[in-house]
Structure formats: structure tokens, C-alpha cells
Design a protein around this motif. Sequence first.
Motif, PDB file in Angstrom:
ATOM      1  N   GLY A 306     132.948  -6.180  73.943  1.00 11.15           N
ATOM      2  CA  GLY A 306     131.745  -5.404  73.669  1.00 11.15           C
ATOM      3  C   GLY A 306     130.648  -5.601  74.691  1.00 11.15           C
ATOM      4  O   GLY A 306     129.578  -4.995  74.572  1.00 11.15           O
ATOM      5  N   PHE A 307     130.887  -6.436  75.712  1.00 11.00           N
ATOM      6  CA  PHE A 307     129.880  -6.713  76.735  1.00 11.00           C
ATOM      7  C   PHE A 307     130.533  -6.613  78.111  1.00 11.00           C
ATOM      8  O   PHE A 307     131.720  -6.881  78.270  1.00 11.00           O
ATOM      9  N   ASP A 308     129.737  -6.248  79.097  1.00 16.80           N
ATOM     10  CA  ASP A 308     130.166  -6.332  80.489  1.00 16.80           C
ATOM     11  C   ASP A 308     128.956  -6.701  81.341  1.00 16.80           C
ATOM     12  O   ASP A 308     127.852  -6.922  80.825  1.00 16.80           O
ATOM     13  N   ASP A 309     129.158  -6.784  82.658  1.00 14.98           N
ATOM     14  CA  ASP A 309     128.095  -7.261  83.540  1.00 14.98           C
ATOM     15  C   ASP A 309     126.864  -6.367  83.495  1.00 14.98           C
ATOM     16  O   ASP A 309     125.728  -6.857  83.471  1.00 14.98           O
ATOM     17  N   GLU A 310     127.073  -5.056  83.486  1.00 13.04           N
ATOM     18  CA  GLU A 310     125.917  -4.153  83.506  1.00 13.04           C
ATOM     19  C   GLU A 310     125.141  -4.220  82.197  1.00 13.04           C
ATOM     20  O   GLU A 310     123.907  -4.222  82.197  1.00 13.04           O
ATOM     21  N   LEU A 311     125.846  -4.283  81.079  1.00 17.27           N
ATOM     22  CA  LEU A 311     125.146  -4.404  79.802  1.00 17.27           C
ATOM     23  C   LEU A 311     124.378  -5.726  79.740  1.00 17.27           C
ATOM     24  O   LEU A 311     123.267  -5.780  79.184  1.00 17.27           O
ATOM     25  N   MET A 312     124.934  -6.793  80.300  1.00 15.77           N
ATOM     26  CA  MET A 312     124.228  -8.070  80.304  1.00 15.77           C
ATOM     27  C   MET A 312     122.939  -7.980  81.120  1.00 15.77           C
ATOM     28  O   MET A 312     121.953  -8.641  80.796  1.00 15.77           O
ATOM     29  N   ASP A 313     122.939  -7.162  82.183  1.00 18.35           N
ATOM     30  CA  ASP A 313     121.695  -6.956  82.937  1.00 18.35           C
ATOM     31  C   ASP A 313     120.634  -6.314  82.055  1.00 18.35           C
ATOM     32  O   ASP A 313     119.453  -6.696  82.092  1.00 18.35           O
ATOM     33  N   TYR A 314     121.042  -5.324  81.259  1.00 18.72           N
ATOM     34  CA  TYR A 314     120.102  -4.705  80.321  1.00 18.72           C
ATOM     35  C   TYR A 314     119.568  -5.737  79.325  1.00 18.72           C
ATOM     36  O   TYR A 314     118.358  -5.787  79.037  1.00 18.72           O
ATOM     37  N   ILE A 315     120.460  -6.537  78.780  1.00 20.23           N
ATOM     38  CA  ILE A 315     120.062  -7.508  77.748  1.00 20.23           C
ATOM     39  C   ILE A 315     119.113  -8.547  78.324  1.00 20.23           C
ATOM     40  O   ILE A 315     118.110  -8.907  77.694  1.00 20.23           O
TER      41      ILE A 315
END
Length: 441
Positions: A306-315
Amino acid sequence: MIRDVSTSTIGRDEARRPLMEAYMFQRRVLLGCSILMVVSLIVWILAISTDHWIIIAGGPGIFIPESRRFFMSSHSGLWRHCRHTIVPNALPNAQVVRNFSSMSYTSQSFINDAKRNLSHMDFIKQFAQEKLDGSPNFTEAARRRMFAHWARGEEEEFQTFRSAFYKLVMSTDANQREFNATALRPIPIDPLDVAGIIQRRTFGSALQQVKYNNTLSYYVIPEVAQQSIFSDWTSYPLVVRLLFSYIRDIGIPAFVLNEERVILILVPPLPPKKGGQTSHYSYIPYSRCKYIDMFPNSHTLRNEPGFDDELMDYIRTQASFACITLFVMSLGAVFSFYTFMNPRYMFKRLAGGIHLVAASTALVVLQVLFSSIDYTKDHLFYAYPDGAELTYGYGVYLAWFTFVDNIMCGVMFLWYSGKKKGAKAPNDELAMADEPTIMGR
């Protein structure tokens, strides 16, 4: 002795009375704004502490192939994520076609414990010491060595064998066709139709009969996955339970394609409304809440579909600006009350500017949140499956309240920050406060 009051002083006080009334009204308004800023600060703390910003509902259930579960709902905030699912387990004697991943552990803690126990077993030690014969093919000994290095956590050796496996097996034209799926919607296959699946050869050679727990059942094991595991693997302890995790770490997709390269998915019947058990499946509710790892390594991300590198940047951006907003709002609340101790106009303008900056950073948190939702919907099916419904939790509404409150208070402080010098001031003390200050050396 009684001193006579001059008529000029009386006249000046009478002339300044409307100014004093207006000034007192201004103080009441700004006091209300200052109290409102404290309330807004408390509301913001509550907002960023809750995990009810994004709520995704799966209705009667959406089957997720990666986890072999029905997605029911999830809710998340800036720091914490909760996911509610129902796990369909085929009954031991049920006549159904199973995916090979249904034999394996899905909990990462169980996987880590099993690998630790497996690494001390004699057959793993023997596998790790097997001699390679220099064959240009990926031999049985190579498969044993690769599995042994993976089980023992020897990452460098495992990656060496994984690279060789990719070069000799996965990169061939025949196997590459198994990975390159089209963009068409996956085709659901009824696992209860065992006879039809066998007769139509729906899964081709991926459909295998495997004896597991003394029961012979049909399992779908991708052909490339079969080439990565050593023979007689079901007879060794814990290997079956770790197979899915092992295949995933090699990088082999768990799906099977048809002749048109469309993904085929075994989808069990929807869970009963009241849960429980049917004639073929038992349905077990499962919920998990965990704090988000802000700086995960590549291995952690592989275990979190449910997570990837780009989503982690958003978070990370959301969390950073949430903390910045908290700091700026605290500073704004202090300066708001300081304006009552020192009525100089510049402190009101400073407080108003700080409130507007806090509103801007709170708006950044909301905008990044909305962008992360759009990205998740487009790229992360596991977190936002097709057919799910999105609603916003009370955390978002509390954040909007904070934004509006800061805008309003910032405008009010700037509006009432005009200079009051000379005859424009309600009294001499306030007039002196707004006079220019000459700084000495």
C-alpha cells in the motif's frame, strides 16, 4: 485644595471618547481572536493526532490478490494507518482451487520468526554448501543454494543467485510473456469450479496438484515460480509457509496470465454479511493499525504494497508541514496576547502575519493530502482498490476549521493595526506607543 480642571482638557477628553469606545471594541475583537487562536491550536493538535483523515470503504468486500483478503475499509491520518479486512480460508476438505500463496504466512513477524528457525535447520546448512557444476543452466543445486542464502539472511549471496536466475530464466522470451500483462481489467475465476478449470486448462501448467497437510489439492503456482524452487519442497518443514515470501523477494509476480496476457485472479465468494463460515470457506475478520514508518528501507516497502517511494514523499511532506504549522500557530498565539501588553501597531501586524503564515502551511498539509489520495487511487490498487468509496474524516474538517480561523484572525489583526498617533489616539499613552522609536548606539 481642589484644583480646577481646565476646559481644554475636558474638551479633549470628550472629543476622544468615540476613539476610546472604538479602541475598546477593537480590543474585545482582538481578544476574541486571541482566544480563538488558542482554541484553533488545540483543534490542530487534535486534528494531526487522529487517524481519521482518509476513510476508504470497500462495501461488501473487494478481493485483494496480494493479501488474499477482502478489503472492507481503512482509515488513516498523518502518522497512523488502520486497515480492516476479512480473510477467506478454504476449508481443509473443500473442493476448490487455491492460490499457492494461501499456504504461506502473511504476517511479517511470523515470516521473520520462521526464517530464523529455518536458518538453523540441517538441510538449510547442507543446501548452502552444495557445489555448483558450472552448468549454463540454473540447476537444482543453484535453486537450493539460492533458497538457503535467502533463509539465512545472506543478502549479498542471495542477490548474486537472484541475478543469475533472472538472467538465465526470467529474461527468456517465454517467461517475459508471463510478466507483461495488458492494461485490461483482470479476469476473476471462480475457485469452486474445479472441474471447469481443469477441463478448460484455464491456468495451463500453472495448475498443480500439491499434497499439503496430508491433503491433495489443486494449487495455482506460476510456471516461473516453479522453476525457482527446488524439487520435493513440500516435504521440508517451514518451506511451504515461506514460499510466497520467497517468490516475492525474488521478484516473481504472483499472478498468472491467459493467452491474451490478461491477469487471472481466483476470487472466492463474497463473505457473508454476518461473517462466519460457508460450505467451502471460513471468513475471519482481521484488523491492523500501525504507525507509518517515515523512512522505510527497500525491504520494508516490498512488504507494504500500500506504500511506495512517491507516496512516502507525500506523507513526509504532510507530517513536516503539520509540525511547522503547530510551531507557527504556537508563536502566533503568544504574539496575539503580547499585543495587549504592548499596544504598538507593529506587534499587531506581526501577529497577523504569523496567523496568515500558519494558514498557508495548514493549507499545504491539506493540498498534499488531496494529491496523495489522487496518486494512491491511480497507482496503488492495494490501498485504494477499484470500486472503493472515499470519504473524509473529522481530521480534515478540523484542519479546514484551523485554516479558516487563522485567515480570519490574521485579517482582523492586520485590519486593526493602523497607527494611532496624536489626535487619532484615544489617550496619550497609546499615542506615544505608536510614535517612531529612535534607536541609540
